[in-house]
Scaffold this active site. Sequence first.
Site, PDB file in Angstrom:
ATOM      1  N   ASP A   1       0.829  -1.212   0.000  1.00  0.00           N
ATOM      2  CA  ASP A   1       0.000   0.000   0.000  1.00  0.00           C
ATOM      3  C   ASP A   1       0.864   1.263   0.000  1.00  0.00           C
ATOM      4  O   ASP A   1       1.862   1.343   0.714  1.00  0.00           O
ATOM      5  CB  ASP A   1      -0.879   0.040   1.250  1.00  0.00           C
ATOM      6  CG  ASP A   1      -1.846  -1.138   1.337  1.00  0.00           C
ATOM      7  OD1 ASP A   1      -1.542  -2.195   0.760  1.00  0.00           O
ATOM      8  OD2 ASP A   1      -2.886  -0.991   1.998  1.00  0.00           O
TER       9      ASP A   1
ATOM     10  N   HIS B   1      -1.124   4.523  -0.624  1.00  0.00           N
ATOM     11  CA  HIS B   1      -2.189   5.391  -0.097  1.00  0.00           C
ATOM     12  C   HIS B   1      -1.925   6.885  -0.254  1.00  0.00           C
ATOM     13  O   HIS B   1      -2.012   7.646   0.701  1.00  0.00           O
ATOM     14  CB  HIS B   1      -2.433   5.068   1.375  1.00  0.00           C
ATOM     15  CG  HIS B   1      -3.351   3.894   1.572  1.00  0.00           C
ATOM     16  ND1 HIS B   1      -4.644   3.866   1.097  1.00  0.00           N
ATOM     17  CD2 HIS B   1      -3.153   2.694   2.176  1.00  0.00           C
ATOM     18  CE1 HIS B   1      -5.205   2.708   1.405  1.00  0.00           C
ATOM     19  NE2 HIS B   1      -4.316   1.973   2.054  1.00  0.00           N
TER      20      HIS B   1
ATOM     21  N   ASP C   1      -4.023  -0.342  -3.561  1.00  0.00           N
ATOM     22  CA  ASP C   1      -4.240   0.739  -2.597  1.00  0.00           C
ATOM     23  C   ASP C   1      -3.302   1.914  -2.864  1.00  0.00           C
ATOM     24  O   ASP C   1      -2.434   2.247  -2.062  1.00  0.00           O
ATOM     25  CB  ASP C   1      -4.098   0.238  -1.157  1.00  0.00           C
ATOM     26  CG  ASP C   1      -5.372  -0.415  -0.654  1.00  0.00           C
ATOM     27  OD1 ASP C   1      -6.259  -0.692  -1.478  1.00  0.00           O
ATOM     28  OD2 ASP C   1      -5.483  -0.657   0.567  1.00  0.00           O
TER      29      ASP C   1
ATOM     30  N   HIS D   1      -9.129  -0.367  -2.234  1.00  0.00           N
ATOM     31  CA  HIS D   1      -9.423   1.065  -2.337  1.00  0.00           C
ATOM     32  C   HIS D   1      -9.585   1.525  -3.783  1.00  0.00           C
ATOM     33  O   HIS D   1      -9.962   2.676  -4.006  1.00  0.00           O
ATOM     34  CB  HIS D   1      -8.339   1.883  -1.641  1.00  0.00           C
ATOM     35  CG  HIS D   1      -8.532   1.983  -0.166  1.00  0.00           C
ATOM     36  ND1 HIS D   1      -9.059   3.093   0.459  1.00  0.00           N
ATOM     37  CD2 HIS D   1      -8.289   1.094   0.819  1.00  0.00           C
ATOM     38  CE1 HIS D   1      -9.122   2.887   1.761  1.00  0.00           C
ATOM     39  NE2 HIS D   1      -8.653   1.677   2.005  1.00  0.00           N
TER      40      HIS D   1
ATOM     41  N   HIS E   1      -2.408  -4.782   2.346  1.00  0.00           N
ATOM     42  CA  HIS E   1      -3.714  -4.625   2.989  1.00  0.00           C
ATOM     43  C   HIS E   1      -3.668  -4.396   4.495  1.00  0.00           C
ATOM     44  O   HIS E   1      -4.685  -4.058   5.088  1.00  0.00           O
ATOM     45  CB  HIS E   1      -4.559  -5.866   2.664  1.00  0.00           C
ATOM     46  CG  HIS E   1      -6.030  -5.715   2.937  1.00  0.00           C
ATOM     47  ND1 HIS E   1      -6.745  -4.571   2.634  1.00  0.00           N
ATOM     48  CD2 HIS E   1      -6.930  -6.588   3.475  1.00  0.00           C
ATOM     49  CE1 HIS E   1      -8.011  -4.749   2.963  1.00  0.00           C
ATOM     50  NE2 HIS E   1      -8.149  -5.966   3.482  1.00  0.00           N
TER      51      HIS E   1
END
EC number: 3.1.3.16
Length: 515
Positions: free
Chosen positions: A248, A250, A276, A309, A432
């Site tokens: 991730d 983000h 993500d 996401h 995750h």
Amino acid sequence: MGQGSSKHADSKLDSYPSFSRSDTQGSIKSLKSLKTVLGKGKDSNHDRRTSTDTTHSRHRYPETPPSLPPPPSPGILATSPAVLQKHQQEDSGNSSQSPTSPHPSNQPAMLSPSTAASQHHHHHSSSSSYAVSPTSPTSPTSSGPIGSNFDSASEHNGPVYPQDQQGPVIIPNSAISSTDPDDPETVVSLNVDEMIQRLIHVGYSRKSSKSVCLKNAEITSICMAVREIFLSQPTLLELTPPVKIVGDVHGQYSDLIRLFEMCGFPPSSNYLFLGDYVDRGKQSLETILLLFLYKIRYPENFFLLRGNHECANITRVYGFYDECKRRCNIKIWKTFINTFNCLPIASVVAGKIFCVHGGLSPSLSHMDDIREIPRPTDVPDYGLLNDLLWSDPADTENDWEDNERGVSFVFNKNVIRQFLAKHDFDLICRAHMVVEDGYEFFNDRTLCTVFSAPNYCGEFDNWGAVMSVNSELLCSFELIKPLDQAAIRRELKKSKRSGMAIYQSPPAEQVTQSV
């Protein structure tokens, strides 16, 4: 999107399971424990160095961008025509020579499996990587390259992008087909190299801007072009090492630039991202646009999987929708969602490492189940695709139990053992979940969680990590130190590898091998 569409999206969102808890692990288990564990350990991490400490020659940022270097040939997608043709021409008895790294100072030190096992619990050493040997020392025994039986992979339905072109890569608007009747802007030609330079310049800039450095029409064209590439490649990617696996990110754009500083800007390294890319961070637009442009520029060496996401309902809640609305418009968000719906779902590296964003599913019996997932598709409320993006490993008595996230399941060690044995895999690599050291093993190193957003949300003092898999299937980790925004800006300002050094970065000397 009109007002009616917005109301429809809101009503659909209301029917989705509750996300009141943090959905990027740990629900309670990991995030809250991290706060207590990490809150008292800030100073203990200072002796741990990262590869970004390595010095490089300084260059001024160029006013006119030179073209990016061509990618390593033939690429790491085992089902690509270039790979298949290469191995049809080669004598099966030929062995590959051990390559040397173009940036030795950036390569993690490889440890023997026994040494790695003893050092795995000593994370405060000066080394930034800890090698493990979860995979078999020999390549899987197969008569041909991985994925050679997947006929549709060789049928490239999208535009052919000039990977070996030495000059700037220009994609004319005539080569970008628009299949969405609600396209927000007119499709324009793409100067891919120049757009990459603009975005990287933003990454090194000390000032944050409300506006995006790309116009809405350019953003639309990028999404249209990369969507065709996603759909031209399999839903289940079959890759050959070497490759760097990223968890991730983000929307933490500055940390993404730091990651490339440490591991090498494309095409000096091959990459597989586990999803993500957006939400939570302040620069989701820059993050996803740079990744999309690298995918367009190096389609056979740069790969992006779908995370939970990359979905309309989740981005409405966790920030990407609001960022698009504030900095562009809602139609741009819709264009991104249409592109997210085309992302591949999972990957197998060298026939031995199964990579996915979330985890396993009780609906997953054969790899063909993943290959047959139709695209474009939204993420359903339950079922195979939902589980692959949402499930988590856990120490539970039952094989499958309800996930405390309120979505999908958790699976135990027995499920992992059965899955690996059935498919002849050695390791599951997933993301995750935020983990303290950027990576974390589960069930005797048969599953590894990789999380690449350090100082996650500015609240957790976690490290970020990238898992490197070399041609011998030896895995190692490169770590990204948690820093606040002020410290990141100071680090990037002092960086020795900005400017023209990025564009002069040579392709990986490790020629990708089929197994």
